[in-house]
Design a protein around this motif. Structure first.
Motif, mmCIF file in Angstrom:
data_model
loop_
_atom_site.group_PDB
_atom_site.id
_atom_site.type_symbol
_atom_site.label_atom_id
_atom_site.label_comp_id
_atom_site.label_asym_id
_atom_site.label_seq_id
_atom_site.Cartn_x
_atom_site.Cartn_y
_atom_site.Cartn_z
ATOM 1 N N ASN A 56 0.826 -1.208 0.000
ATOM 2 C CA ASN A 56 0.000 0.000 0.000
ATOM 3 C C ASN A 56 0.861 1.260 0.000
ATOM 4 N N GLU A 79 3.828 1.469 -1.331
ATOM 5 C CA GLU A 79 4.362 1.540 -2.684
ATOM 6 C C GLU A 79 3.316 2.089 -3.658
ATOM 7 N N ILE A 80 2.073 1.656 -3.495
ATOM 8 C CA ILE A 80 0.986 2.150 -4.354
ATOM 9 C C ILE A 80 0.810 3.651 -4.177
ATOM 10 N N ASN A 81 0.865 4.128 -2.941
ATOM 11 C CA ASN A 81 0.718 5.568 -2.694
ATOM 12 C C ASN A 81 1.856 6.356 -3.339
ATOM 13 N N GLU A 82 3.080 5.840 -3.253
ATOM 14 C CA GLU A 82 4.212 6.514 -3.892
ATOM 15 C C GLU A 82 4.031 6.551 -5.408
ATOM 16 N N LEU A 83 3.573 5.451 -5.985
ATOM 17 C CA LEU A 83 3.370 5.405 -7.429
ATOM 18 C C LEU A 83 2.248 6.351 -7.874
ATOM 19 N N GLU A 84 1.210 6.471 -7.063
ATOM 20 C CA GLU A 84 0.136 7.408 -7.393
ATOM 21 C C GLU A 84 0.637 8.853 -7.324
ATOM 22 N N ASP A 85 1.487 9.155 -6.347
ATOM 23 C CA ASP A 85 2.081 10.488 -6.282
ATOM 24 C C ASP A 85 2.948 10.754 -7.507
ATOM 25 N N ASN A 86 3.728 9.750 -7.920
ATOM 26 C CA ASN A 86 4.544 9.892 -9.127
ATOM 27 C C ASN A 86 3.662 10.098 -10.352
ATOM 28 N N LYS A 87 2.549 9.404 -10.391
ATOM 29 C CA LYS A 87 1.626 9.532 -11.519
ATOM 30 C C LYS A 87 1.113 10.966 -11.633
ATOM 31 N N VAL A 88 0.724 11.545 -10.501
ATOM 32 C CA VAL A 88 0.231 12.924 -10.503
ATOM 33 C C VAL A 88 1.333 13.873 -10.965
ATOM 34 N N GLN A 135 1.881 13.434 -14.738
ATOM 35 C CA GLN A 135 0.771 13.993 -15.503
ATOM 36 C C GLN A 135 0.883 15.517 -15.573
#
Length: 107
Positions: free
Chosen positions: A44, A46-55, A58
């Motif tokens: 979880n 790691e998922i949060n870090e990847l979502e931050d990277n995604k933002v 973008q």
């Protein structure tokens, strides 16, 4: 040999087979299983870090698209080349003035 805890209800409760099996199950799920709680916490995070990277990426893509739109104009291309790459016309001289503490954007 008398056991002093034999008549105690807590002792009977702890030695109950259902309690022992349930305790084993909880320990197994929390720590030993492939889908353990600890592994889920790491995933979880790691998922949060990847979502931050995604933002972040973008937003960078949006900035790059805006820059591409601007560079479709020949005057903007010339301005960009002069500012970023210090290009000049044949009849011009370029003087770069640096103040103390300023640095050039070197790419």
């Amino acid at each position: 040999m008398n056991n002093p805890f034999k008549d105690k209800s807590l002792y009977k409760f702890i030695l109950n087979k259902y309690v022992i099996v349930s305790l084993f199950f909880v320990i197994w799920i929390l720590f030993l299983d492939n889908y353990s709680y600890l592994d889920h916490r790491v995933l979880n995070k790691e998922i949060n870090e990847l979502e931050d990277n995604k933002v972040y990426y973008q937003e960078e893509i949006r900035k790059d698209k805006d820059q591409i739109k601007k560079l479709k104009n020949p005057a903007q291309i010339e301005k960009y080349a002069r500012e970023k790459y210090y290009m000049k016309k044949d009849s011009e001289d370029i003087y770069i003035i640096e103040f103390e503490g300023d640095t050039l954007d070197k790419r």
